[in-house]
Design a protein around this motif. Structure first.
Motif, short mmCIF file in Angstrom:
data_model
loop_
_atom_site.label_atom_id
_atom_site.label_comp_id
_atom_site.label_asym_id
_atom_site.label_seq_id
_atom_site.Cartn_x
_atom_site.Cartn_y
_atom_site.Cartn_z
N LEU A 255 1.48 -1.20 -0.03
CA LEU A 255 0.15 -0.35 -0.12
C LEU A 255 1.40 1.30 -0.15
O LEU A 255 0.66 2.22 -0.50
CB LEU A 255 -0.97 0.07 1.16
CG LEU A 255 -2.29 1.48 1.10
CD1 LEU A 255 -2.78 1.66 -0.22
CD2 LEU A 255 -2.85 1.01 2.92
N TRP A 256 1.97 1.10 0.59
CA TRP A 256 2.81 2.54 1.10
C TRP A 256 2.99 2.72 -0.50
O TRP A 256 3.58 3.49 -0.59
CB TRP A 256 3.36 2.30 2.54
CG TRP A 256 5.06 3.36 2.03
CD1 TRP A 256 4.66 4.49 2.16
CD2 TRP A 256 6.04 2.72 2.11
NE1 TRP A 256 5.78 5.64 2.54
CE2 TRP A 256 6.48 4.50 2.63
CE3 TRP A 256 7.38 2.32 2.55
CZ2 TRP A 256 8.08 4.69 2.34
CZ3 TRP A 256 8.34 2.22 2.69
CH2 TRP A 256 8.88 3.20 2.48
N SER A 257 4.31 1.51 -1.67
CA SER A 257 4.74 1.99 -2.40
C SER A 257 3.30 2.86 -3.38
O SER A 257 3.97 3.34 -4.54
CB SER A 257 5.30 0.26 -2.81
OG SER A 257 4.13 -0.91 -3.23
N VAL A 258 1.83 1.89 -3.76
CA VAL A 258 1.56 1.75 -3.94
C VAL A 258 0.79 4.46 -4.08
O VAL A 258 0.69 4.61 -5.17
CB VAL A 258 0.06 1.46 -3.70
CG1 VAL A 258 -1.09 2.35 -5.07
CG2 VAL A 258 0.41 -0.03 -5.20
N LEU A 259 0.73 3.89 -2.80
CA LEU A 259 0.24 5.68 -2.70
C LEU A 259 1.93 6.60 -3.09
O LEU A 259 1.33 8.11 -3.08
CB LEU A 259 0.77 5.74 -1.23
CG LEU A 259 -0.88 5.51 -0.53
CD1 LEU A 259 -1.22 4.59 0.97
CD2 LEU A 259 -2.09 5.87 -1.29
N MET A 260 2.76 6.39 -2.98
CA MET A 260 3.92 6.27 -3.51
C MET A 260 4.06 6.93 -4.53
O MET A 260 4.31 7.79 -5.62
CB MET A 260 5.34 5.95 -3.29
CG MET A 260 6.57 7.17 -3.15
SD MET A 260 7.59 6.10 -2.45
CE MET A 260 7.87 5.50 -0.96
N ILE A 261 3.86 5.70 -5.75
CA ILE A 261 3.79 5.97 -7.22
C ILE A 261 2.66 7.17 -7.78
O ILE A 261 2.37 8.21 -8.54
CB ILE A 261 2.67 4.66 -8.11
CG1 ILE A 261 4.67 3.93 -7.74
CG2 ILE A 261 3.19 4.84 -9.24
CD1 ILE A 261 4.07 2.53 -8.00
N ILE A 262 0.99 7.03 -6.72
CA ILE A 262 -0.20 7.91 -6.91
C ILE A 262 0.84 9.50 -6.90
O ILE A 262 0.72 10.00 -7.67
CB ILE A 262 -1.37 7.31 -5.97
CG1 ILE A 262 -1.42 6.30 -6.35
CG2 ILE A 262 -2.00 9.33 -5.72
CD1 ILE A 262 -2.92 5.68 -5.75
N ALA A 263 1.82 9.67 -5.26
CA ALA A 263 2.12 10.56 -5.28
C ALA A 263 2.60 11.79 -6.34
O ALA A 263 2.70 12.38 -6.77
CB ALA A 263 2.84 10.77 -3.78
N PHE A 264 3.44 10.82 -6.92
CA PHE A 264 4.60 10.98 -8.42
C PHE A 264 3.80 11.23 -9.62
O PHE A 264 3.77 11.97 -10.62
CB PHE A 264 5.34 10.59 -8.52
CG PHE A 264 6.32 10.77 -6.87
CD1 PHE A 264 7.69 11.27 -7.50
CD2 PHE A 264 6.91 9.50 -6.33
CE1 PHE A 264 8.12 11.47 -6.59
CE2 PHE A 264 8.46 9.52 -5.03
CZ PHE A 264 8.66 10.72 -5.24
N LEU A 265 2.53 11.03 -9.61
CA LEU A 265 1.97 10.93 -11.19
C LEU A 265 0.68 12.40 -10.50
O LEU A 265 0.75 12.60 -12.04
CB LEU A 265 1.23 9.71 -10.97
CG LEU A 265 2.22 8.18 -11.19
CD1 LEU A 265 0.39 7.46 -11.58
CD2 LEU A 265 2.45 8.86 -13.10
N ALA A 266 1.01 12.47 -9.65
CA ALA A 266 -0.16 14.08 -9.38
C ALA A 266 0.68 15.17 -9.64
O ALA A 266 2.01 15.55 -9.89
CB ALA A 266 -0.62 13.95 -7.97
N LYS A 267 -0.25 16.33 -10.27
CA LYS A 267 0.33 17.22 -10.61
C LYS A 267 0.84 18.48 -9.74
O LYS A 267 1.58 18.81 -9.48
CB LYS A 267 -1.20 17.98 -11.85
CG LYS A 267 -0.76 17.32 -12.91
CD LYS A 267 -0.98 17.98 -13.84
CE LYS A 267 -1.82 16.98 -15.48
NZ LYS A 267 -0.38 17.82 -16.66
N ASN A 268 0.12 18.60 -8.72
CA ASN A 268 -0.03 19.10 -7.57
C ASN A 268 0.39 18.45 -6.10
O ASN A 268 -0.70 17.13 -6.19
CB ASN A 268 -1.01 19.68 -6.84
CG ASN A 268 -0.41 21.41 -6.32
OD1 ASN A 268 0.57 21.04 -5.93
ND2 ASN A 268 -1.17 22.69 -7.30
#
Length: 99
Positions: A56-69
């Motif tokens: 879950l932590w790695s998925v949330l990390m990827i989501i944070a880097f894919l976001a624009k802001n």
């Protein structure tokens, strides 16, 4: 050929994404597993969280880097963490864990 500057983020956005990925993702993953431990058997959740927490932590990390802001991701992660913390608080009142 260098990257087009319009696609690069500022230093503050990069800092926000990195910290949201590492710290914010960790806070959400841990608070999620704590909230689940008050719903299900806490021993099984703690044992399972060593694997599912990292995923879950790695998925949330990827989501944070894919976001624009990055600041919006921080806000979303803090709201989710607060929601799970409220679930933990209510769980302690109505279903306390007794060893």
């Amino acid at each position: 050929m260098p990257a087009n500057p319009k696609y690069l983020s500022s230093n503050w956005q990069r800092f926000a994404k990195i910290t949201a990925g590492f710290l914010g993702g960790y806070f959400v993953a841990i608070s999620f597993h704590l909230a689940i431990s008050f719903i299900f058997n806490h021993v099984n959740v703690i044992i399972t969280s060593s694997f599912s927490g990292f995923i879950l932590w790695s998925v949330l990390m990827i989501i944070a880097f894919l976001a624009k802001n990055g600041w919006k991701i921080w806000a979303i992660y803090l709201v989710i963490t607060a929601l799970f913390s409220c679930i933990v608080y209510v769980g302690k009142i109505y279903n306390p864990i007794i060893f």
